[in-house]
Scaffold this motif. Structure first.
Motif, PDB file in Angstrom:
ATOM      1  N   GLY A  24       0.766  -0.906  -0.037  1.00  0.00           N
ATOM      2  CA  GLY A  24      -0.170   0.205   0.262  1.00  0.00           C
ATOM      3  C   GLY A  24       0.937   1.735  -0.369  1.00  0.00           C
ATOM      4  N   VAL A  25       2.006   1.554   0.616  1.00  0.00           N
ATOM      5  CA  VAL A  25       2.851   2.344   0.722  1.00  0.00           C
ATOM      6  C   VAL A  25       3.692   2.300  -0.883  1.00  0.00           C
ATOM      7  N   SER A  26       3.825   1.540  -0.960  1.00  0.00           N
ATOM      8  CA  SER A  26       4.459   1.938  -2.391  1.00  0.00           C
ATOM      9  C   SER A  26       3.894   2.412  -3.491  1.00  0.00           C
ATOM     10  N   PHE A  27       2.630   1.826  -3.256  1.00  0.00           N
ATOM     11  CA  PHE A  27       1.578   2.720  -4.165  1.00  0.00           C
ATOM     12  C   PHE A  27       1.054   3.697  -3.981  1.00  0.00           C
ATOM     13  N   ALA A  28       0.821   4.123  -3.109  1.00  0.00           N
ATOM     14  CA  ALA A  28       0.800   5.698  -2.144  1.00  0.00           C
ATOM     15  C   ALA A  28       1.967   6.402  -2.916  1.00  0.00           C
ATOM     16  N   GLN A  29       4.020   6.169  -2.764  1.00  0.00           N
ATOM     17  CA  GLN A  29       4.473   6.558  -2.981  1.00  0.00           C
ATOM     18  C   GLN A  29       4.127   6.736  -4.536  1.00  0.00           C
ATOM     19  N   THR A  30       3.182   6.440  -5.724  1.00  0.00           N
ATOM     20  CA  THR A  30       2.981   6.483  -6.880  1.00  0.00           C
ATOM     21  C   THR A  30       2.604   7.885  -6.989  1.00  0.00           C
ATOM     22  N   GLY A  31       1.805   8.166  -5.914  1.00  0.00           N
ATOM     23  CA  GLY A  31       1.142   8.980  -6.288  1.00  0.00           C
ATOM     24  C   GLY A  31      -0.915   8.458  -6.790  1.00  0.00           C
ATOM     25  N   ASP A  88       5.400   8.449 -13.406  1.00  0.00           N
ATOM     26  CA  ASP A  88       4.809   9.556 -14.875  1.00  0.00           C
ATOM     27  C   ASP A  88       3.302   8.574 -14.988  1.00  0.00           C
ATOM     28  N   LEU A  89       3.525   7.276 -14.323  1.00  0.00           N
ATOM     29  CA  LEU A  89       2.341   6.204 -14.968  1.00  0.00           C
ATOM     30  C   LEU A  89       1.183   6.952 -14.190  1.00  0.00           C
ATOM     31  N   PHE A  90       1.151   7.777 -13.655  1.00  0.00           N
ATOM     32  CA  PHE A  90       0.105   8.104 -12.721  1.00  0.00           C
ATOM     33  C   PHE A  90      -0.301   9.541 -12.339  1.00  0.00           C
ATOM     34  N   ALA A  91       0.509  10.202 -13.486  1.00  0.00           N
ATOM     35  CA  ALA A  91       0.487  11.484 -13.141  1.00  0.00           C
ATOM     36  C   ALA A  91      -0.445  12.489 -12.854  1.00  0.00           C
TER      37      ALA A  91
END
Length: 800
Positions: free
Chosen positions: A563-570, A764-767
């Motif tokens: 979950g932290v990893s997903f949140a770090q990508t925005g 950038d995938l989730f920008a």
């Protein structure tokens, strides 16, 4: 989100289970092929040693023709050729008799020592048994040929022993069958004397039966009937005629009586009864006599002649001729007389109507009926007596026929015995059984044992069986996954990530998570790989659950770091602790005692209002948490309700990624419910701890309820050798109450064990996704739920 119904039970057919077990065992054999190879090598070496060291065996064969010189007479006086073949088993067993074997041993004692090579090291009392065990005698099918064979260590010894057996057998047959002819003649003569006595007795009985019966020799004729039978036929015909006559009289009597009762004219019955009562009676009744009848007949004939002559004269003389006139007068007078006579008969007949003629006619008919009935009774009695005589006649016929057949059989048997005695007398000094050698003993120079092909097939078959047995035993004893290849091969499920075991930085809180403390470390590469795998899996996995086969596998730590990893990508990420029995995620993120999932599912109000009081922001930006809440009495009932499905729909509409921490698969059915409602499920496996059969069972249960099993997450990999997989120091205690201390395995940090090619800037995938939190609990400003639509455009496309 479409929710599929959950089927908690799954009964597979037995054939499917067997096939699945065989396929699984095949995969195990494929993985542990070294054991099978070692077994094959060992059996091959043993086979070669056996083939090289064992003594060679040679076999000698001979064939004998055994024939019966004389016919075998059966009890019915016939000869049976098949009985000769039926004697072959007896001749075959004689070869293994002690007398024949002892005779063969006596002959071997006179031969060179090398011919007794098989008997030298055997005690003398066991020689007969040795010969019997190493010899073989069989009869060739549909022939009178016996084949004898013997196996020995020397071809010369095999030939010598077979020759000794043949010589001993032929001497035995000759000694025991030379005097058989004389004995057989004596037996046959005694039998013939007995048959003659029986024949004389039966012939006398036949003569007596014919004499007492009065046989006139007509029983064998096919066209002539016996007089008694002819008499029965004639009486039967007379009886039928009498019955028909009686029926006619009874019918006429009934008609006359009916006519008299109704006043009808009975004259119509007068001539009907003429054949019955007679013509004279009818004529007398009418006042007629035979003379009157003759006169009327003559006048009628004269009238016919005169009319014919008149017609002839008219053509030549005309009506005035005297002769024509005479004929006309004669014709007139004759007609007048006949008319007067008929009128007289009619007057008499009319007078009968007024007289007692009707009563007289009835009496006459009754008398005739009584006569017919009496005649019918007499004929019936006579027919019964004649029939009884005919039946008795048939019984005597059968008795005579049986005696005749018995006499014929005894005559044939007597003639057969006489012919056989004559044939035996001619060959008095010859044996009745002839034995000849068809092929002499011959042993090939090629040994019959050991056989290279048999040894080869035995080694291969034995090696495969032993190898398969060793694989099964090792598989039973070693119930751990010894390598990733074995895990992938046996589970047939992809491995998503490899998480290594690292030293924990803290026990609880966000600081206990590797991705929050050191996101750029090499240890976090495994979670980034797992995150990328989910993003590019091809399936829509914005809502996924994480489970394990049993407690203590580290699923809570993995889902928190992911979950932290997903949140770090925005990406806005929501963690839901759906383990209502043992809420590890709630403890790890220090939300014990707060309102959570159980309150949301039990609430009856608006879902948004219920979520607003149970949603909490974490220290990691973009990461929110719904803890488990208070422990419910029925966790399964809450999770299987439509409220939980609505909650996941809401979460998928407001968050980019939803991660659900579910209970272990083998503890309760909660994990199956959560996995079906979510888009998929990832299974955490700890090789050093988990039993292989438990993991296999967990995957089978997941597939049984049609869960979308995304893949495996291998946790706590170490650099220790594979023997560490045999560690049995783990506990299966899975308490259903709240635990005050967080397990060490759920507070371990993870690192990457398997990396993949990532994009240069994964953020950038989730920008394009705005960083907005929906009312995180505890923040200074709460964003309204209305600020985001319930379904994003991506979710609309997924629903379509």
């Amino acid at each position: 989100m479409h929710v599929s119904p959950i089927n908690p039970t799954h009964n597979s057919p037995t054939s499917v289970q067997v096939l699945h077990s065989l396929m699984r065992f095949g995969r195990i054999v494929r993985f542990r092929w070294t054991l099978v190879a070692v077994s094959l090598c060992a059996t091959t070496v043993l086979g070669l040693l056996y083939f090289a060291t064992v003594d060679r065996s040679y076999q000698a064969r001979a064939q004998l023709l055994v024939q019966q010189t004389g016919p075998i007479v059966t009890s019915n006086g016939t000869t049976d050729g098949l009985t000769q073949q039926g004697m072959l088993p007896t001749y075959e067993r004689l070869f293994t008799s002690t007398v024949v074997l002892e005779g063969a041993l006596q002959r071997l004692m006179d031969q060179p020592r090398e011919h007794r090579i098989d008997l030298i090291q055997i005690p003398r009392e066991n020689w007969v048994t040795h010969l019997r065990n190493n010899m073989s005698v069989r009869s060739l099918r549909l022939t009178n040929v016996l084949e004898i064979s013997f196996t020995s260590r020397s071809p010369q010894a095999a030939e010598a022993i077979v020759q000794a057996l043949v010589d001993s057998y032929m001497q035995f047959m000759k000694a025991n069958h030379e005097t058989v002819a004389e004995e057989l003649v004596t037996i046959l003569r005694n039998e013939r004397q007995s048959v003659e006595e029986q024949l004389h007795e039966k012939e006398q009985q036949l003569v007596d039966a014919k004499r007492s019966f009065g046989d006139i020799g007509l029983r064998d004729a096919t066209q002539t009937l016996h007089p008694l039978v002819q008499r029965v036929v004639r009486i039967n015909e007379s009886l039928i005629e009498a019955q028909q006559s009686r029926l006619k009289l009874q019918a006429t009597l009934a008609s006359v009586e009916t006519g008299l009762a109704h006043g009808a004219d009975v004259r119509q019955h007068l001539f009907a009864v003429e054949p019955i009562v007679g013509r004279d009676v009818v004529a007398t009744t009418l006042g007629l006599s035979d003379q009157d009848g003759a006169t009327v007949a003559k006048l009628e004939q004269k009238l016919l002649d005169d009319e014919t002559e008149l017609d002839s004269l008219r053509e030549h003389f005309g009506m005035r001729h005297p002769k024509v006139g005479q004929l006309i007068d004669s014709i007139r007078q004759t007609r007048a007389y006949l008319n007067d006579y008929q009128a007289s008969v009619n007057r008499r007949s009319e007078r009968l109507q007024n007289s007692d003629f009707g009563s007289m006619l009835v009496d006459m008919l009754k008398q005739e009926v009584r006569k017919a009935e009496a005649q019918e009774r007499n004929l019936s009695d006579e027919y019964g007596r004649a029939q009884a005589d005919a039946v008795q006649l048939q019984g005597r016929f059968e008795e005579i026929a049986m005696l005749q057949r018995e006499v014929d059989r005894l005559l044939n048997f007597n003639h057969t015995l006489l012919n056989h005695i004559d044939s035996i007398d001619i060959n008095q000094n010859q044996s009745d059984v002839r034995v000849e050698i068809v092929s002499r003993p011959n042993a090939g120079r090629k040994p019959v044992a050991p056989n290279a092909l048999i040894v080869l097939f035995s080694c291969v078959g034995g090696g495969l069986c032993i190898g398969a047995g060793l694989v099964y035993i090792v598989d039973v004893l070693d119930d751990r996954f010894r390598s990733l290849d074995e895990m992938k091969l046996q589970l047939q499920t992809p491995i998503l990530a490899l998480i290594r075991q690292l030293e924990a930085k803290a026990e609880t809180g966000i600081q206990a998570l590797q991705m929050a403390v050191a996101p750029d470390a090499v240890a976090g590469e495994a979670f980034r790989t797992l995150r990328t795998t989910l993003a590019f899996s091809g399936d829509i996995l914005d809502c996924v659950a994480v489970s394990s086969s049993e407690p203590g596998d580290g699923k809570t730590t993995i889902i928190a770091n992911l979950g932290v990893s997903f949140a770090q990508t925005g990406r806005r990420t929501l963690l839901i602790d759906a383990d209502l029995r043992r809420p590890g995620l709630t403890k790890l993120l220090e939300r014990k005692g707060d309102m959570g999932l159980s309150e949301v599912l039990r609430s009856e109000g608006s879902l948004r209002d219920a979520v607003a009081t149970s949603l909490y922001a974490t220290e990691q930006p973009g990461l929110d948490l719904i803890p488990s809440g208070a422990r419910p009495l029925d966790p399964t009932g809450l999770l299987s309700s439509s409220r939980f499905a609505e909650l996941l729909e809401w979460a998928s509409a407001h968050y980019d990624q939803v991660l659900v921490d579910s209970p272990p698969m083998l503890v309760a059915s909660d994990a199956a419910i959560v996995g079906r409602l979510a888009g998929g499920m990832m299974l955490v496996v700890q090789p050093q701890k988990n039993h292989r059969r438990l993991v296999v069972r967990a995957i089978e249960e997941a597939r049984a309820v049609s869960l979308n099993l995304v893949g495996l997450i291998v946790n706590r990999l170490t650099n220790e050798p594979s023997q560490a997989y045999y560690d049995d120091g783990y506990g299966y205690g899975y308490a259903y109450g709240e635990v005050d201390q967080v397990n060490d395995d759920e507070s371990q940090l993870a690192t990457a064990g398997e990396t993949g090619d990532l994009v240069e800037d994964e953020a950038d995938l989730f920008a394009d996704e705005p960083h907005v939190l929906p009312f995180p609990h505890g923040s200074e400003s709460t964003v309204s739920v209305e600020s985001k639509p319930m379904l994003r455009e991506r979710d609309v496309r997924r629903a379509a």
